[in-house]
Write a protein that holds these residues in place. Structure first.
Motif, PDB file in Angstrom:
ATOM      1  N   GLN A   1       0.860  -1.191   0.000  1.00  0.00           N
ATOM      2  CA  GLN A   1       0.000   0.000   0.000  1.00  0.00           C
ATOM      3  C   GLN A   1       0.893   1.237   0.000  1.00  0.00           C
ATOM      4  OE1 GLN A   1      -3.375  -0.069  -0.268  1.00  0.00           O
ATOM      5  NE2 GLN A   1      -3.260   2.151  -0.416  1.00  0.00           N
ATOM      6  N   THR A   2       1.447   1.553  -1.154  1.00  0.00           N
ATOM      7  CA  THR A   2       2.334   2.708  -1.263  1.00  0.00           C
ATOM      8  C   THR A   2       2.123   3.378  -2.608  1.00  0.00           C
ATOM      9  OG1 THR A   2       4.637   3.433  -1.203  1.00  0.00           O
ATOM     10  CG2 THR A   2       4.257   1.242  -2.105  1.00  0.00           C
TER      11      THR A   2
ATOM     12  N   MET B   1      -6.784  -3.515 -13.787  1.00  0.00           N
ATOM     13  CA  MET B   1      -7.346  -2.159 -13.722  1.00  0.00           C
ATOM     14  C   MET B   1      -8.409  -2.059 -12.636  1.00  0.00           C
ATOM     15  SD  MET B   1      -7.558  -1.511 -17.756  1.00  0.00           S
ATOM     16  CE  MET B   1      -6.078  -1.833 -18.714  1.00  0.00           C
ATOM     17  N   SER B   2      -8.943  -0.845 -12.478  1.00  0.00           N
ATOM     18  CA  SER B   2      -9.829  -0.571 -11.342  1.00  0.00           C
ATOM     19  C   SER B   2     -11.215  -1.195 -11.459  1.00  0.00           C
ATOM     20  CB  SER B   2      -9.978   0.944 -11.180  1.00  0.00           C
ATOM     21  OG  SER B   2     -10.347   1.496 -12.426  1.00  0.00           O
TER      22      SER B   2
ATOM     23  N   THR C   1      -6.610   4.530 -14.609  1.00  0.00           N
ATOM     24  CA  THR C   1      -7.555   3.494 -14.169  1.00  0.00           C
ATOM     25  C   THR C   1      -6.869   2.502 -13.218  1.00  0.00           C
ATOM     26  OG1 THR C   1      -7.107   2.528 -16.349  1.00  0.00           O
ATOM     27  CG2 THR C   1      -9.215   3.611 -16.064  1.00  0.00           C
ATOM     28  N   THR C   2      -6.196   3.065 -12.237  1.00  0.00           N
ATOM     29  CA  THR C   2      -5.369   2.300 -11.300  1.00  0.00           C
ATOM     30  C   THR C   2      -6.182   1.345 -10.433  1.00  0.00           C
ATOM     31  OG1 THR C   2      -4.168   4.359 -11.093  1.00  0.00           O
ATOM     32  CG2 THR C   2      -3.601   2.626  -9.507  1.00  0.00           C
ATOM     33  N   GLN C   3      -5.669   0.151 -10.233  1.00  0.00           N
ATOM     34  CA  GLN C   3      -6.280  -0.787  -9.299  1.00  0.00           C
ATOM     35  C   GLN C   3      -5.648  -0.589  -7.912  1.00  0.00           C
ATOM     36  OE1 GLN C   3      -8.521  -2.235  -8.045  1.00  0.00           O
ATOM     37  NE2 GLN C   3      -8.704  -4.318  -8.815  1.00  0.00           N
ATOM     38  N   ALA C   4      -6.482  -0.461  -6.887  1.00  0.00           N
ATOM     39  CA  ALA C   4      -5.954  -0.375  -5.526  1.00  0.00           C
ATOM     40  C   ALA C   4      -5.441  -1.755  -5.130  1.00  0.00           C
ATOM     41  CB  ALA C   4      -7.057   0.070  -4.576  1.00  0.00           C
ATOM     42  N   PRO C   5      -4.205  -1.851  -4.596  1.00  0.00           N
ATOM     43  CA  PRO C   5      -3.644  -3.166  -4.270  1.00  0.00           C
ATOM     44  C   PRO C   5      -4.507  -3.977  -3.312  1.00  0.00           C
ATOM     45  CG  PRO C   5      -2.185  -1.376  -3.549  1.00  0.00           C
ATOM     46  CD  PRO C   5      -3.250  -0.762  -4.380  1.00  0.00           C
ATOM     47  N   LEU C   6      -5.250  -3.307  -2.429  1.00  0.00           N
ATOM     48  CA  LEU C   6      -6.136  -4.045  -1.529  1.00  0.00           C
ATOM     49  C   LEU C   6      -7.155  -4.855  -2.338  1.00  0.00           C
ATOM     50  CD1 LEU C   6      -7.342  -4.762   1.258  1.00  0.00           C
ATOM     51  CD2 LEU C   6      -8.734  -2.691   1.075  1.00  0.00           C
TER      52      LEU C   6
END
Ligand SMILES: Cc1ncc(COP(=O)(O)O)c(C=O)c1O
Length: 420
Positions: free
Chosen positions: A33-34, A85-86, A265-270
């Motif tokens: 989470q960075t 992707m998100s 369209t970034t995917q959150a690592p969580l």
């Protein structure tokens, strides 16, 4: 982990891309989470920006947790590279945009998920991009719709909510005859039931929000590049720099570099982490979804209150022979539609369900129901609804993995209530 591909799907789906030795022994992937990553030398970061290393720079570009899911999905779908992707719609829109230039066209099956339909027929038109919609199972119509401006053919493995199943091997033959790639949204089938790349498709898309996660806790999308399409220069001159840089992975590079990064369209690592937790149980969940859906479809067929049932596994369904062959006899998926008397009856029926959740999603381990005509498609005009087979009497059921007797008992008590 034994060699990739040397184990069966049930094992692969759990062990693919697992590296506990690199994760301090953790059996689950770490969540990085960075937003960005420290680099030791100026020269090193410069090389990474130049694409000479695969180190991580900034979350919008790549993330180590997302990369593990990318590796897993490449293995499961038999692809060469994946971009996470998100959302599923991020995957659909970025993949199509990476293939299109102003004035271009593409041919798509008219049996499309609602937002995909709106994107293709609304948003894209405003940018001069034309989707030629055809019956996905009508191969003559697909071929007729191809012209000099066509850049790809687009299909869903199982149409939502039409429940039709196009022959992907034959469609990919048509596509390749005209030097076009075949793009397949494999959300409803998942790689458990069907691997479109093995049947000749070139690009696979997923909403990971659905069966791949299975718990309804995470959103996500994936674009998977089979790495086998050659992107001939006459039709795809804009692929040249990507071919020069990445060779067979030109498309994955283009969708990532040009679209995913710049559209953000970034995917959150969580969400990737949650998706991977769900993915572990995909094979057993799919077995159960499929078994339950067939039983529920047969049960509904027997009920006098039910006017019709649309499930590709039912005898006499027009897509059954294709589905049987294409899905290797493993079954027909977990979604079905059925008809009651009219919209009012459908609403009364939904309101009296006790176990089944009424919500807008599918592929969850819980059984879900929706009346598409008055919800997802409420703003569509009548002609459009008709062309998408969205009728006022139709309910869509995403059959979960509960005890099938309990699902049928809940449906049964709600049907009983209609005559009271
Ligand atoms: C077949 C299909 N493709 C794409 C999507 C879009 O996925 P998401 O909701 O993750 O954006 C959906 C969503 O229901 C779908 O059913």
């Amino acid at each position: 982990m034994p060699q990739k591909g040397s184990v069966r799907f049930h094992t692969q789906v759990i062990h693919a891309a697992q590296r506990p030795q690199d994760w301090q022994g953790s059996t689950l992937p770490p969540i990085f989470q960075t937003a960005s990553h420290v680099h030791q030398t100026a020269e090193g970061l410069s090389q990474t920006f130049a694409g000479q290393t695969t180190d991580h720079i900034y979350m919008r570009l790549t993330n180590p947790t997302n990369r593990i899911l990318e590796e897993k999905l490449s293995i499961l779908e038999g692809g060469q590279a994946t971009v996470i992707m998100s959302s599923g719609m991020a995957a659909v829109s970025n993949a199509c945009m990476a293939l299109l230039r102003a004035g271009d066209e593409f041919v798509a099956g008219n049996s499309l998920f609602m937002s995909t339909y709106l994107l293709f027929t609304g948003v894209f038109q405003r940018y001069g991009l034309t989707a030629r919609l055809v019956e996905p199972t009508d191969e003559e119509a697909i071929e007729k719709a191809i012209n000099d401006k066509t850049r790809f053919i687009y299909m869903e493995t199982i149409g939502n909510p039409k429940m039709d199943v196009p022959d992907l091997a034959r469609t990919s033959e048509i596509a390749h005859r005209y030097g076009l790639p075949l793009v397949v949204d494999n959300t409803l089938a998942t790689p458990y039931l069907c691997r479109p790349l093995d049947l000749g498709a070139d690009i696979v898309l997923h909403s990971t929000t659905k069966y791949l996660s299975g718990h309804g806790a995470a959103m996500g999308g994936a674009v998977i590049d089979g790495g086998n399409f050659s992107w001939p220069e006459e039709r795809f001159p804009d692929f040249k720099p990507f071919l020069d840089r990445k060779g067979p992975l030109a498309f994955a590079d283009k969708v990532w570099r040009e679209h995913h990064i710049n559209f953000g369209t970034t995917q959150a690592p969580l969400h990737s982490y949650l998706t991977m937790i769900g993915l572990d149980t995909l094979a057993v969940r799919m077995e159960r979804h499929i078994e339950n859906a067939l039983e529920v479809a047969r049960y509904l067929m027997e009920r006098p209150e039910v006017a019709w049932v649309n499930y590709p596994g039912l005898e006499g369904h027009s897509s059954r022979p294709t589905a049987e062959r294409q899905f290797g006899g493993k079954g027909f998926g977990g979604i079905l539609t059925f008809g009651l008397e009219n919209q009012k009856t459908c609403h009364r029926f939904i309101d009296s369900l006790k176990l089944i959740y009424h919500l807008a999603n599918l592929g969850d381990c819980k059984t879900l129901i929706i009346h598409p005509y008055s919800t997802q498609y409420v703003s569509f005009d009548e002609t459009k609804k008709e062309s998408l087979s969205v009728t006022p009497d139709m309910l869509r059921l995403s059959v979960g993995i509960e005890a099938k007797e309990d699902i049928m008992e809940d449906l049964g008590q709600a049907l009983d209530g209609l005559s009271k």
